[in-house]
Each structure stands twice: as C-alpha cells, then as structure tokens.
Design a protein around this motif. Structure first.
Motif, PDB file in Angstrom:
ATOM      1  N   ASP A   1       0.801  -1.221   0.000  1.00 23.70           N
ATOM      2  CA  ASP A   1       0.000   0.000   0.000  1.00 23.70           C
ATOM      3  C   ASP A   1       0.839   1.279   0.000  1.00 23.70           C
ATOM      4  O   ASP A   1       0.338   2.355   0.298  1.00 23.70           O
ATOM      5  CB  ASP A   1      -0.994  -0.011   1.168  1.00 23.70           C
ATOM      6  CG  ASP A   1      -0.305  -0.139   2.510  1.00 23.70           C
ATOM      7  OD1 ASP A   1       0.933  -0.309   2.526  1.00 23.70           O
ATOM      8  OD2 ASP A   1      -0.996  -0.059   3.543  1.00 23.70           O
TER       9      ASP A   1
ATOM     10  N   ASN B   1      -6.483   2.608   0.543  1.00 19.59           N
ATOM     11  CA  ASN B   1      -7.618   2.052   1.280  1.00 19.59           C
ATOM     12  C   ASN B   1      -8.768   1.697   0.351  1.00 19.59           C
ATOM     13  O   ASN B   1      -9.413   0.670   0.504  1.00 19.59           O
ATOM     14  CB  ASN B   1      -8.107   3.041   2.347  1.00 19.59           C
ATOM     15  CG  ASN B   1      -7.120   3.136   3.495  1.00 19.59           C
ATOM     16  OD1 ASN B   1      -6.378   2.201   3.772  1.00 19.59           O
ATOM     17  ND2 ASN B   1      -7.090   4.286   4.144  1.00 19.59           N
TER      18      ASN B   1
ATOM     19  N   ASN C   1      -9.942  -2.166   0.000  1.00 20.75           N
ATOM     20  CA  ASN C   1     -11.322  -2.543   0.313  1.00 20.75           C
ATOM     21  C   ASN C   1     -12.001  -3.188  -0.890  1.00 20.75           C
ATOM     22  O   ASN C   1     -12.768  -4.139  -0.750  1.00 20.75           O
ATOM     23  CB  ASN C   1     -12.124  -1.323   0.780  1.00 20.75           C
ATOM     24  CG  ASN C   1     -11.687  -0.875   2.169  1.00 20.75           C
ATOM     25  OD1 ASN C   1     -11.202  -1.672   2.963  1.00 20.75           O
ATOM     26  ND2 ASN C   1     -11.833   0.405   2.449  1.00 20.75           N
TER      27      ASN C   1
END
Length: 469
Positions: free
Chosen positions: A69, A90, A94
RNA sequence: GGUAAUAUAGCCAAGUGGUAAGGCAACGGUCUGCAAAACCGUCAUCGCCGGUUCGACUCCGGUUAUUACCUCCA
C-alpha cells in the motif's frame, strides 16, 4: 504424497513441510492502486485452491498475503486524483476484499500491509547495511545484488546480461548513485514535499518495492517458509530480490518451494494493467451473476499454464458447471424416495474416483484431471438417480463426495436455496393434480407459466421435479 | 539479442515409450403424453522435418509458430 513444481529447481518435488502437519505459505498480494482484474484473481484463486487442497489433506495452513500500500504507482495515482496516498490504497484494498468475497477466496490468515511494518522494514534495511549487503546513497538504500551468491537463479537470468540491460535503462544520475546498475532499492528517499514518507536513519523516505514482502513473510511466518507464491512475472525481479534480501538478512534459506501461476491471456496476449486490456473483477461481477463459473473455468487449466479468457471459454465453463449442478440436484431429488441402506458396490466406485481426484491433485495440483474425476461422479450420480430404487446412505455419500471435492476448487454450494412464492407453490401443486387427472393441456400450461416466473419443472418417474433457472 | 514456456479433435483441456482422460459443441439412439433432464453410442494419431527404438504423441536434434520474462505488471 504431494508433488509441487518448484520454480527454483524447475522440477516437481515431493512436498515436505518444515513442521509436520503445518504449512507456512506467503502469497504476494496486490499493489493497491486499481481494481484487480481477472489475471490477479487467477493468482488469488490458484493459491486458494492450493491452500484448500492442503487443508483437505489435513494440513493446517498459515496463509499470509499482503497489500502493498505504498509504492510509486499509488503515489502517482494519488497525484492524478488529487487525494492522498492512503485514500487510494484504502479504496482499492477494500475493493479487493469486496471483489474476492463472491469468488469465495478464503481470507488470508494474516492480511498484512506494508505501511504497518515500516519500523520492521527500517530494522531490516539497517541490518542489510550492517552486514555489507546494502549501502546508502543520497537517501536511497541499495542492495548489492552481486554480493548475494546466486542472484538471479530463481528466474534463470544471466547476471552479466541483466547488468547490461539494467545499465541501459538508468539515467546518468542514477548511475552515480548505484555502485552497480543491477543493484535495487530497498529504501527510497522522498522525492517531493507532499509525498508520503517516514523518518529513517537515511532521511525521509519509503520502502522500495520487494522489501515489504521479505519483512512480512519473516514477521508473520518465519525465516524459512514452506511455500511462496505469486504470478510468474514476479519470479523476476520481485521474488529474486526478496530471496536475496531475506537470505542475506537471516543467513537461512528463505523459501522451500517457489510456486508461480501462469497468466490469463486475452486474444493470446497477457492481460495486464499496463497493456490496458484487462477486465476487472469489479466490472465482471456487475454484469455476470455467477462468479463460481470463474472458479470452474480456472480449474479447467493447470495453474502453471496460461489460460485464455474469452466469452467462449466462460460460456463453456458455465455450461459445465450447470451440468454438475443439475446432476447434483437430480440426485438430491432422490433423497425423498430413497430406501434405507446402501449400495456397497457403488460406494467402491465412488471411492475409486476420490482416489483419482487425489492422485491428480497430488501431482502439482492438476485440477483438470481432478475435475475429470468429478465429472465421472456426476455421471454416476445421474445414472444412479435414474434407478428405480436407490439407497439413502449411498445417495448422501455421493452428494457429500461431489460437494467435498468441488470444495477444493472453492465451489462450496451447488444447490442455492430456492425461493419461490406461495402462488408458485400452489401452481406446482395444481400441476401435480392436473397430471394425476391426465389433463396435460392444463399441466403444460402451468409448466409454461412457472417457467416464465423462473421455475423450471421436470417430470420424472418419481414425480414432478423443479428448480429455479 | 538472452532466457524460458507452449504447439493434442470445431472449441477448452489432460496424458503415457506400446496404438490418445474429461468438458463444450455436433450427429445417431434410448427414455418421455409432450418437454426437460439423463443415459448409451459416434467423432483426433498428437505443429513440421529428421534421428534413437521392436515400437514415439511421449526421448534426442533441427525447424516453424505463438507467448512470457530480461527491474510497471498476478
């Protein structure tokens, strides 16, 4: 005895875990800067099947996967969209979780994120410097690839040529920082003020690509792990560099079995984000309501082989899956009319097919052959269901076996709970009456009516059978 | 250029030194009031050229084609 093809040795090897009965495996997850496409899904699914088979065989599998990330592409994407890096990371992390859920991919035991292990990364990098395997240059830290004996063997690349190739790509400025063109970054100095960064002994910066996996594999598993998996493209540079870093750091073998899955092609060309010819799972799920078809499609090809994705192959997989579901339902229907007891002969035949299935899977997860055994069972199911009398224990055993084996492919439901309205229930009852009265005109009319409402009626020697379309 | 992988019926796809699993499609049967589902049967000589062998699709050499990797990529 399970055999696994090891990319490092290019041979199928007999699998033996470090700790009996337990397996530590690490599978490279996505860099979260975009939705995953079918190619990414193949990797997740391939190793999900590997995991499920080991579990089927009684192993306890510790399965660690990651989200990378923080990375150049995430930073770039954030720039383009005018948001910060974590927003991008994020969002797509997700999305990954959402997209893999309907594909029935089991969640990792530990789903690690690069940004959660920055302190560990810094310690790791410092250790590489202390051991002479890495050096700092203007805030970057590079790994001395040639100091690591055997660098490049995983991908079977020639060191000199790699060096030449690498040199061709570097600009002058980079050349002055690197001792050798082939060296790779384990830590990168921050380029711009507003870029995401962490403090480190070498100034503000962020991890290089590769280092996060080395750190997480060690942190959440151990110095030496049983299996490390990923797409074949990761053999070089990603896994090559991971291996070099990790072994330089621990002085121990990093991975016992390197496993790599083949690509998904579209029109005989690889599906990739950089080529732009990809179908995201996100989009596909929007237009296609039967994600299990994907699992079956992928099972028709051995995981190391390339697979061509097209509407044709998808349709074929859909039809094949329907055949399995129909056979399962046909047999399930006989549960109502089954006599007590069992048919021992048939159970012997079933056991033979289980053995065929296991032999195929033992051979480096040969899902096409394993699937053939499942189809044999489906034929058995249909044939048995046609019998005048069936025995309840055998019916149940056959049903359980089909579901058990398909479960290894991640197909864990074959008869979705049908939901029909009261009106439809009444129609079904009315049709039974009509047939008793030999009023075929009426019964055909009702059948038509039900069909329009998505309820398919079939007549059998045991009476009326129905399912939802 | 270097390094690999792949080439099997209309399509997808396994496989073994001794004459080619399975699925889809197609065709022919059986069953059925009809339909559906199902079952049975039919359907390839394994890219091309050589070699080794009693025998190769399966080993070796060459050749052609396709794809991938050689620091974006599952």
């Amino acid at each position: 005895m399970i055999k696994v093809y090891n990319t490092l040795t290019r041979e199928k090897e007999i699998f033996k875990s470090i700790i009996p009965g337990k397996i530590n495996m690490y599978v490279c997850g996505p860099t979260v800067y975009n939705y995953i496409h079918i190619g990414n899904a193949r990797s997740s699914i391939a190793f999900d099947v590997v995991r499920r088979y080991f579990e089927y065989r009684g192993y306890q599998v510790n399965y660690v996967s990651n989200f990378t990330d923080v990375d150049d592409k995430i930073i770039q994407r954030a720039r383009e969209e005018g948001v910060d890096e974590m927003t991008i990371a994020n969002k797509y992390a997700n999305a990954f979780i959402e997209d893999t859920l309907p594909l029935n991919i089991q969640p990792a035991t530990v789903r690690a994120r690069a940004t959660e292990v920055i302190p560990d990364i810094i310690v790791f990098v410092q250790d590489l410097i202390d051991k002479g395997y890495a050096y700092e240059a203007k805030g970057d830290v590079y790994f001395r690839a040639k100091k690591f004996k055997g660098y490049g063997i995983l991908a079977h690349q020639d060191l000199n040529e790699m060096t030449e190739n690498a040199a061709g790509r570097l600009d002058d400025e980079e050349m002055t920082r690197k001792e050798d063109p082939i060296d790779f970054a384990v830590w990168k100095a921050t380029q711009a003020e507003d870029e995401i960064s962490w403090e480190s002994p070498w100034g503000n910066g962020r991890p290089g690509w590769h280092i996060e996996c080395s750190v997480m594999a060690q942190k959440y598993l151990s110095n030496t792990i049983d299996i490390h998996g990923g797409g074949i493209d990761l053999a070089f540079p990603h896994h090559t560099n991971e291996m070099a870093q990790s072994e330089a750091h621990t002085g121990q073998k990093f991975v016992n079995y390197w496993m790599h899955n083949g690509f998904v092609n579209v029109n005989n060309e690889k599906m990739s984000k950089s080529l732009g010819n990809f179908t995201t799972i996100h989009d596909m799920l929007k237009h296609y309501d039967d994600p299990m078809t994907i699992r079956l499609l992928l099972a028709t090809t051995q995981y190391r082989r390339p697979i061509n994705y097209s509407s044709d192959t998808l349709t074929q997989a859909r039809v094949a899956l329907d055949r399995i579901r129909t056979g399962y339902r046909n047999l399930l229907f006989r549960l109502n009319t089954a006599a007590v007891g069992k048919d021992a002969d048939l159970e012997v035949t079933i056991k033979k097919q289980i053995a065929v299935f296991e032999m195929a899977m033992d051979d480096d997860f040969n899902t096409p052959n394993a699937l053939a055994a499942v189809f044999e069972l489906v034929t058995l199911a249909n044939t048995y269901a046609d019998n005048k009398t069936v025995k309840v224990e055998t019916v149940q055993y056959l049903l359980d076996t089909i579901l058990l084996l398909l479960g290894v492919f991640g197909i864990t439901e074959l008869n979705d709970k049908p939901q029909i309205t009261d009106a439809q229930k009444q129609l079904l009852a009315a049709r039974v009456s009509a047939r008793v009265a030999h009023d075929f005109e009426l019964s055909d009319q009702i059948r038509q009516q039900l069909s329009e409402g998505g309820v398919i009626v079939e007549d059998t020697a045991q009476g009326q059978r129905w399912h939802q379309a």
